[in-house]
Design a protein around this motif. Structure first.
Motif, mmCIF file in Angstrom:
data_model
loop_
_atom_site.group_PDB
_atom_site.id
_atom_site.type_symbol
_atom_site.label_atom_id
_atom_site.label_comp_id
_atom_site.label_asym_id
_atom_site.label_seq_id
_atom_site.Cartn_x
_atom_site.Cartn_y
_atom_site.Cartn_z
ATOM 1 N N PRO A 41 0.950 -1.310 0.019
ATOM 2 C CA PRO A 41 -0.203 0.278 0.121
ATOM 3 C C PRO A 41 0.945 1.524 0.037
ATOM 4 O O PRO A 41 -0.264 2.505 -0.231
ATOM 5 N N GLY A 42 2.719 1.307 -0.209
ATOM 6 C CA GLY A 42 2.617 2.262 0.406
ATOM 7 C C GLY A 42 3.839 2.217 -0.019
ATOM 8 O O GLY A 42 4.752 0.616 -1.065
ATOM 9 N N ALA A 84 3.646 3.091 -4.070
ATOM 10 C CA ALA A 84 2.815 1.639 -3.721
ATOM 11 C C ALA A 84 2.622 0.867 -4.851
ATOM 12 O O ALA A 84 1.973 1.532 -6.433
ATOM 13 N N LYS A 85 2.204 -0.090 -5.030
ATOM 14 C CA LYS A 85 1.834 -1.304 -5.858
ATOM 15 C C LYS A 85 2.561 -1.070 -7.344
ATOM 16 O O LYS A 85 2.824 -1.909 -7.652
ATOM 17 N N ALA A 86 3.466 -0.917 -6.930
ATOM 18 C CA ALA A 86 4.787 -1.313 -8.135
ATOM 19 C C ALA A 86 5.560 -2.537 -7.562
ATOM 20 O O ALA A 86 5.533 -2.261 -6.352
ATOM 21 N N MET A 87 6.075 -2.860 -8.575
ATOM 22 C CA MET A 87 6.986 -3.825 -8.571
ATOM 23 C C MET A 87 8.217 -3.414 -8.973
ATOM 24 O O MET A 87 8.250 -3.546 -10.237
ATOM 25 N N THR A 88 9.222 -4.235 -8.903
ATOM 26 C CA THR A 88 10.429 -4.333 -8.832
ATOM 27 C C THR A 88 10.810 -5.737 -9.807
ATOM 28 O O THR A 88 10.768 -6.505 -8.962
ATOM 29 N N VAL A 89 11.391 -5.363 -10.806
ATOM 30 C CA VAL A 89 11.957 -6.956 -10.881
ATOM 31 C C VAL A 89 12.964 -6.651 -11.321
ATOM 32 O O VAL A 89 14.113 -5.877 -11.908
ATOM 33 N N PHE A 90 14.224 -7.855 -11.121
ATOM 34 C CA PHE A 90 16.004 -8.273 -11.306
ATOM 35 C C PHE A 90 15.235 -9.067 -12.386
ATOM 36 O O PHE A 90 15.352 -10.280 -11.914
ATOM 37 N N VAL A 97 24.947 -19.004 -15.361
ATOM 38 C CA VAL A 97 25.306 -18.289 -14.303
ATOM 39 C C VAL A 97 24.247 -17.873 -13.142
ATOM 40 O O VAL A 97 23.605 -17.196 -13.294
ATOM 41 N N LEU A 98 24.543 -17.756 -11.287
ATOM 42 C CA LEU A 98 24.065 -17.277 -10.883
ATOM 43 C C LEU A 98 24.549 -15.916 -10.977
ATOM 44 O O LEU A 98 24.777 -15.605 -10.308
ATOM 45 N N ALA A 99 22.827 -15.565 -11.030
ATOM 46 C CA ALA A 99 23.138 -13.585 -10.294
ATOM 47 C C ALA A 99 22.846 -13.706 -8.289
ATOM 48 O O ALA A 99 22.315 -14.738 -8.325
ATOM 49 N N THR A 100 24.314 -12.729 -8.271
ATOM 50 C CA THR A 100 23.840 -12.564 -7.035
ATOM 51 C C THR A 100 23.811 -10.920 -6.365
ATOM 52 O O THR A 100 24.210 -10.343 -6.534
ATOM 53 N N LEU A 101 22.537 -10.798 -5.224
ATOM 54 C CA LEU A 101 23.247 -9.090 -5.240
ATOM 55 C C LEU A 101 22.246 -9.041 -3.296
ATOM 56 O O LEU A 101 22.125 -10.258 -3.254
ATOM 57 N N THR A 102 22.856 -8.282 -3.228
ATOM 58 C CA THR A 102 22.802 -7.623 -2.030
ATOM 59 C C THR A 102 21.488 -6.428 -1.609
ATOM 60 O O THR A 102 21.741 -5.934 -2.841
ATOM 61 N N LEU A 103 20.702 -6.861 -0.861
ATOM 62 C CA LEU A 103 19.678 -5.764 -1.424
ATOM 63 C C LEU A 103 18.959 -4.988 0.387
ATOM 64 O O LEU A 103 18.860 -5.916 1.208
ATOM 65 N N THR A 104 18.930 -3.791 0.527
ATOM 66 C CA THR A 104 18.050 -3.539 1.499
ATOM 67 C C THR A 104 16.378 -2.669 1.169
ATOM 68 O O THR A 104 16.980 -2.049 0.183
ATOM 69 N N VAL A 105 15.704 -3.149 1.064
ATOM 70 C CA VAL A 105 14.244 -2.646 1.360
ATOM 71 C C VAL A 105 14.287 -2.196 2.549
ATOM 72 O O VAL A 105 13.896 -2.363 3.240
ATOM 73 N N ARG A 106 13.997 -1.011 2.328
ATOM 74 C CA ARG A 106 12.932 0.611 3.601
ATOM 75 C C ARG A 106 12.047 1.229 3.290
ATOM 76 O O ARG A 106 11.322 0.896 1.939
ATOM 77 N N GLY A 107 11.303 1.609 3.943
ATOM 78 C CA GLY A 107 9.543 1.591 3.858
ATOM 79 C C GLY A 107 8.313 0.697 4.142
ATOM 80 O O GLY A 107 8.890 0.104 4.813
ATOM 81 N N ASN A 108 7.225 1.274 3.350
ATOM 82 C CA ASN A 108 6.228 0.594 3.784
ATOM 83 C C ASN A 108 6.151 -0.693 3.244
ATOM 84 O O ASN A 108 6.072 -1.672 2.078
ATOM 85 N N THR A 109 6.685 -2.007 4.026
ATOM 86 C CA THR A 109 7.334 -3.124 3.152
ATOM 87 C C THR A 109 6.050 -4.778 3.633
ATOM 88 O O THR A 109 6.267 -5.391 3.613
ATOM 89 N N SER A 110 4.404 -3.606 4.769
ATOM 90 C CA SER A 110 3.785 -4.722 4.600
ATOM 91 C C SER A 110 2.826 -5.220 3.146
ATOM 92 O O SER A 110 3.256 -4.657 2.303
#
Length: 121
Positions: A41-42, A84-90, A97-110
């Motif tokens: 929602p956010g 809000a309501k957007a989707m991130t696609v990686f 080859v396997l991809a590796t990401l380190t991610l920090t997600v902040r904000g409205n995670t509900s």
């Protein structure tokens, strides 16, 4: 005064609960995509780094339309905001080859969904 505190406390707890931080090391199989968000929602932000050896393309999807944001070379960083309501696609651009990401997600995670799908080319 007690009535006001009783009314404000649940609202304050809801704000705290919806503004959380998630940290993850995410692995994406070759020719697959990792999808983050889509129903929350956010707004939320993503800071991350391509910790692997293959390029990863980042997209934003809104209302069914997917737009490319950036292709992260190995070692490259990401700092992006998503509404809000957007989707991130990686998307792992490698075929083997396997991809590796380190991610920090902040904000409205509900209600922040996470899943994998075959890469759409």
């Amino acid at each position: 005064m007690r009535t006001m505190i009783a009314l404000l406390l649940p609202m304050a707890l809801a704000v705290i609960a919806s503004a959380q931080t998630l940290k993850s090391t995410t692995y994406i199989e070759p020719a697959k995509s990792f999808l983050l968000g889509g129903g929350q929602p956010g707004a939320f932000s993503v800071k991350g780094r391509n910790a692997g050896s293959v390029p990863v393309t980042v997209f934003i999807e809104r209302a069914g339309k997917r737009d490319s944001l950036v292709t992260l070379a190995p070692g490259a960083n990401l700092d992006a905001e998503f509404p809000a309501k957007a989707m991130t696609v990686f998307r792992n651009e490698s075929n083997g080859v396997l991809a590796t990401l380190t991610l920090t997600v902040r904000g409205n995670t509900s209600d922040l969904g996470m899943r994998y799908e075959p890469a759409k080319r």
